[in-house]
Write a protein that holds these residues in place. Structure first.
Motif, PDB file in Angstrom:
ATOM      1  N   ARG A 107      13.576  24.258  36.879  1.00 48.06           N
ATOM      2  CA  ARG A 107      14.625  23.416  36.285  1.00 48.06           C
ATOM      3  C   ARG A 107      14.404  21.940  36.592  1.00 48.06           C
ATOM      4  NH1 ARG A 107      19.833  23.621  40.008  1.00 48.06           N
ATOM      5  NH2 ARG A 107      18.923  24.002  42.050  1.00 48.06           N
ATOM      6  N   PRO A 108      14.860  21.055  35.709  1.00 42.70           N
ATOM      7  CA  PRO A 108      14.719  19.620  35.934  1.00 42.70           C
ATOM      8  C   PRO A 108      15.874  19.012  36.713  1.00 42.70           C
ATOM      9  CG  PRO A 108      15.561  19.998  33.731  1.00 42.70           C
ATOM     10  CD  PRO A 108      15.332  21.356  34.346  1.00 42.70           C
ATOM     11  N   ASP A 109      16.965  19.760  36.918  1.00 42.99           N
ATOM     12  CA  ASP A 109      18.192  19.196  37.465  1.00 42.99           C
ATOM     13  C   ASP A 109      18.438  19.601  38.913  1.00 42.99           C
ATOM     14  OD1 ASP A 109      18.400  21.753  36.165  1.00 42.99           O
ATOM     15  OD2 ASP A 109      20.563  21.698  36.513  1.00 42.99           O
ATOM     16  N   GLY A 110      17.448  20.114  39.617  1.00 42.13           N
ATOM     17  CA  GLY A 110      17.610  20.517  41.011  1.00 42.13           C
ATOM     18  C   GLY A 110      16.392  21.283  41.471  1.00 42.13           C
ATOM     19  N   PRO A 111      16.385  21.724  42.719  1.00 36.03           N
ATOM     20  CA  PRO A 111      15.231  22.469  43.225  1.00 36.03           C
ATOM     21  C   PRO A 111      15.036  23.774  42.455  1.00 36.03           C
ATOM     22  CG  PRO A 111      16.709  21.793  45.022  1.00 36.03           C
ATOM     23  CD  PRO A 111      17.437  21.544  43.743  1.00 36.03           C
ATOM     24  N   ASP A 112      13.794  24.080  42.115  1.00 38.35           N
ATOM     25  CA  ASP A 112      13.488  25.392  41.562  1.00 38.35           C
ATOM     26  C   ASP A 112      13.849  26.445  42.605  1.00 38.35           C
ATOM     27  OD1 ASP A 112      12.448  23.973  39.431  1.00 38.35           O
ATOM     28  OD2 ASP A 112      10.357  24.294  40.007  1.00 38.35           O
ATOM     29  N   TYR A 113      14.142  27.670  42.152  1.00 38.70           N
ATOM     30  CA  TYR A 113      14.495  28.708  43.111  1.00 38.70           C
ATOM     31  C   TYR A 113      14.152  30.085  42.570  1.00 38.70           C
ATOM     32  CZ  TYR A 113      18.814  29.317  40.346  1.00 38.70           C
ATOM     33  OH  TYR A 113      19.723  29.544  39.335  1.00 38.70           O
TER      34      TYR A 113
ATOM     35  N   PRO B 160      16.660  22.879  30.922  1.00 40.96           N
ATOM     36  CA  PRO B 160      18.005  22.465  31.348  1.00 40.96           C
ATOM     37  C   PRO B 160      18.939  23.665  31.385  1.00 40.96           C
ATOM     38  CG  PRO B 160      17.555  21.741  29.106  1.00 40.96           C
ATOM     39  CD  PRO B 160      16.268  22.284  29.640  1.00 40.96           C
ATOM     40  N   PRO B 161      20.135  23.499  31.968  1.00 46.65           N
ATOM     41  CA  PRO B 161      21.005  24.650  32.249  1.00 46.65           C
ATOM     42  C   PRO B 161      21.259  25.582  31.071  1.00 46.65           C
ATOM     43  CG  PRO B 161      21.847  22.715  33.357  1.00 46.65           C
ATOM     44  CD  PRO B 161      20.706  22.245  32.504  1.00 46.65           C
ATOM     45  N   ALA B 162      21.678  25.054  29.940  1.00 44.40           N
ATOM     46  CA  ALA B 162      22.033  25.925  28.820  1.00 44.40           C
ATOM     47  C   ALA B 162      20.821  26.685  28.300  1.00 44.40           C
ATOM     48  CB  ALA B 162      22.672  25.105  27.702  1.00 44.40           C
ATOM     49  N   GLU B 163      19.675  26.001  28.210  1.00 47.51           N
ATOM     50  CA  GLU B 163      18.484  26.636  27.654  1.00 47.51           C
ATOM     51  C   GLU B 163      17.919  27.709  28.584  1.00 47.51           C
ATOM     52  OE1 GLU B 163      15.155  27.849  25.612  1.00 47.51           O
ATOM     53  OE2 GLU B 163      17.018  26.909  24.950  1.00 47.51           O
ATOM     54  N   ARG B 164      17.776  27.393  29.869  1.00 49.18           N
ATOM     55  CA  ARG B 164      17.190  28.396  30.767  1.00 49.18           C
ATOM     56  C   ARG B 164      18.130  29.592  30.939  1.00 49.18           C
ATOM     57  NH1 ARG B 164      18.461  24.175  34.765  1.00 49.18           N
ATOM     58  NH2 ARG B 164      20.132  24.916  36.142  1.00 49.18           N
ATOM     59  N   SER B 165      19.418  29.340  30.876  1.00 49.83           N
ATOM     60  CA  SER B 165      20.374  30.434  31.020  1.00 49.83           C
ATOM     61  C   SER B 165      20.377  31.325  29.781  1.00 49.83           C
ATOM     62  CB  SER B 165      21.766  29.890  31.296  1.00 49.83           C
ATOM     63  OG  SER B 165      21.776  29.129  32.485  1.00 49.83           O
ATOM     64  N   ARG B 166      20.184  30.729  28.615  1.00 46.79           N
ATOM     65  CA  ARG B 166      20.053  31.532  27.402  1.00 46.79           C
ATOM     66  C   ARG B 166      18.801  32.417  27.496  1.00 46.79           C
ATOM     67  NH1 ARG B 166      17.049  31.658  23.361  1.00 46.79           N
ATOM     68  NH2 ARG B 166      16.047  29.684  23.894  1.00 46.79           N
TER      69      ARG B 166
ATOM     70  N   ALA C  43      27.935  25.834  32.036  1.00 43.45           N
ATOM     71  CA  ALA C  43      26.856  25.872  31.044  1.00 43.45           C
ATOM     72  C   ALA C  43      25.929  27.050  31.313  1.00 43.45           C
ATOM     73  CB  ALA C  43      26.074  24.563  31.064  1.00 43.45           C
ATOM     74  N   GLU C  44      25.703  27.369  32.588  1.00 44.55           N
ATOM     75  CA  GLU C  44      24.840  28.500  32.920  1.00 44.55           C
ATOM     76  C   GLU C  44      25.504  29.819  32.541  1.00 44.55           C
ATOM     77  OE1 GLU C  44      23.066  28.365  36.781  1.00 44.55           O
ATOM     78  OE2 GLU C  44      22.790  26.191  36.729  1.00 44.55           O
ATOM     79  N   LEU C  45      26.785  29.950  32.812  1.00 45.13           N
ATOM     80  CA  LEU C  45      27.498  31.173  32.443  1.00 45.13           C
ATOM     81  C   LEU C  45      27.523  31.348  30.926  1.00 45.13           C
ATOM     82  CD1 LEU C  45      30.515  30.916  34.927  1.00 45.13           C
ATOM     83  CD2 LEU C  45      28.577  32.488  35.099  1.00 45.13           C
ATOM     84  N   ARG C  46      27.772  30.258  30.202  1.00 45.08           N
ATOM     85  CA  ARG C  46      27.812  30.346  28.738  1.00 45.08           C
ATOM     86  C   ARG C  46      26.436  30.674  28.174  1.00 45.08           C
ATOM     87  NH1 ARG C  46      31.338  25.432  29.251  1.00 45.08           N
ATOM     88  NH2 ARG C  46      33.483  26.176  28.965  1.00 45.08           N
ATOM     89  N   GLY C  47      25.390  30.118  28.777  1.00 45.17           N
ATOM     90  CA  GLY C  47      24.039  30.401  28.306  1.00 45.17           C
ATOM     91  C   GLY C  47      23.663  31.857  28.503  1.00 45.17           C
ATOM     92  N   ILE C  48      24.012  32.430  29.653  1.00 46.55           N
ATOM     93  CA  ILE C  48      23.738  33.851  29.892  1.00 46.55           C
ATOM     94  C   ILE C  48      24.472  34.702  28.865  1.00 46.55           C
ATOM     95  CG2 ILE C  48      23.981  35.755  31.535  1.00 46.55           C
ATOM     96  CD1 ILE C  48      23.819  33.632  33.783  1.00 46.55           C
ATOM     97  N   ALA C  49      25.720  34.353  28.597  1.00 42.15           N
ATOM     98  CA  ALA C  49      26.500  35.107  27.614  1.00 42.15           C
ATOM     99  C   ALA C  49      25.844  35.036  26.239  1.00 42.15           C
ATOM    100  CB  ALA C  49      27.927  34.567  27.565  1.00 42.15           C
TER     101      ALA C  49
END
Length: 376
Positions: A156-162, A17-23, A74-80
């Motif tokens: 990702r589970p929330d949209g197309p992989d890319y 999910p967004p937070a985990e993959r971005s971390r 959530a993606e920006l916070r996870g990267i940070a």
């Protein structure tokens, strides 16, 4: 500054999910994110913008992000979190277009010193030897940032992989998706940049990665207020191609074109009107006009189908050297302001394949990434 290896730019795969993959993204690309963070602080300073002021500019776009693309926070916070940097730092590098374009609008003729260039094209499926559409692009940007480029693979589970070839820490650049969408882009700058609140350009790019096809990408762009100028070159697995020229604002500031002969091309100036403003390319990227002419001519010279060499050859064009389609560092420029082709890229949405060179296409080997396993 480290250069890409003969095997190309580092490949990083993240999932969840967004937070985990971005971390995961932040952790795995931590060193390269630091390169990009430092590089943009220097680029902003060269425009007379201190880092604290760049952060202030970036935060001005938070209300639009929160309203129109809240999921990307959530993606920006996870990267940070993963990179060890602050949220404001990651937000600010993702707003680099808004910071630089705004400074360019304010400083007039001085803008040439800090702008790169990109020349892009698309070919429809019925002009292709293998029956699939393609997007091609030379990504030209600051040579000092070369050591921060990665290939990011997102499951990702929330949209197309890319998959995206991107500066580490940013949400997206050239994109190929599981839905069969390919995205290339060109920097544009207008008199409206820096004064129009909205969703930042690189968050627009990441939002387009959610689209099911080229027409869906247009709907996404039309449905949000955009803070900066930019051009989007799109193709999808159905064989369609589309160009979307965007000025700051809403749907009234979009100029959309298809293809008359099976091809289209774009560089760094507006071809359509700028609603309520004017193009700054004559000051910012004056070589754009010649580069677009060269790309159109090279595409028009192909009498029938485009095979591998017909797609790659236009990207090696050196007319106007060093500020050509195939861009090389200008020895007359100061080292921090020199740009080059960081990657020459071909995106095949039907085959789910990427081909690219790490550096100018006249000098490097083509690297082929079969993304079918991820993007099946």
């Amino acid at each position: 500054m480290s250069a890409p290896s003969p095997a190309g730019y580092p490949r990083i795969r993240v999932s969840g999910p967004p937070a985990e993959r971005s971390r995961q993204y932040g952790e795995l690309a931590r060193e390269r994110i630091a390169v990009i963070r430092a590089g943009y602080e220097r680029a902003f300073a060269a425009k007379g913008i201190a880092w604290a002021e760049a952060v202030r500019i970036a935060r001005r776009h938070l209300p639009a992000i929160e309203r129109y693309t809240p999921e990307l926070l959530a993606e920006l916070r996870g990267i940070a979190e993963g990179s060890g940097l602050g949220f404001d730092e990651i937000l600010t590098i993702n707003c680099r277009t808004e910071v630089l374009n705004g400074a360019s609008r304010a400083t007039g003729a001085a803008i040439r010193a800090e702008f790169g260039e990109c020349t892009a094209f698309a070919v429809e499926a019925d002009r292709r030897a293998d029956g699939g559409a393609v997007v091609g692009q030379n990504w030209d940007w600051l040579e000092a940032l070369e050591g921060g480029v990665i290939v990011l693979e997102v499951e990702r589970p929330d949209g197309p992989d890319y998959v995206t070839l991107v500066e580490a820490g940013l949400l997206g650049k050239m994109v190929l998706t599981e839905a069969g969408l390919a995205l290339g882009m060109n920097t544009l700058v207008s008199s409206l940049d820096g004064v129009t609140p909205g969703v930042p350009y690189h968050l627009q790019i990441r939002s387009v990665a959610d689209a099911p096809h080229a027409a869906g990408a247009l709907e996404i762009l039309a449905g949000m207020p955009r803070a900066a100028s930019g051009n989007f070159v799109l193709a999808d697995a159905s064989g369609a191609v589309l160009n979307v020229e965007s000025a700051p604002g809403g749907p009234e500031a979009l100029t959309v074109t298809g293809s008359a002969d099976g091809t289209l091309a774009h560089a760094n100036h507006f071809v359509g009107p700028v609603a309520g403003g004017h193009d700054l390319a004559p000051l910012a990227m004056a070589d754009s006009y010649a580069r677009l002419g060269r790309m159109r001519r090279r595409l028009a010279a192909v009498p029938g189908e485009f095979g591998r060499e017909e797609l790659r050859a236009p990207l090696r064009d050196h007319v106007g050297f060093p500020n050509a389609v195939c861009c090389h560092p200008d020895p007359a420029a100061e080292a921090p302001a020199r740009w080059k082709t960081l990657a020459s890229v071909l995106l095949f949405p039907g085959a789910r394949r990427i081909e690219y060179t790490a550096g100018p296409p006249c000098a490097g080997d083509w690297i082929e990434l079969d993304c079918a396993e991820l993007l099946a």
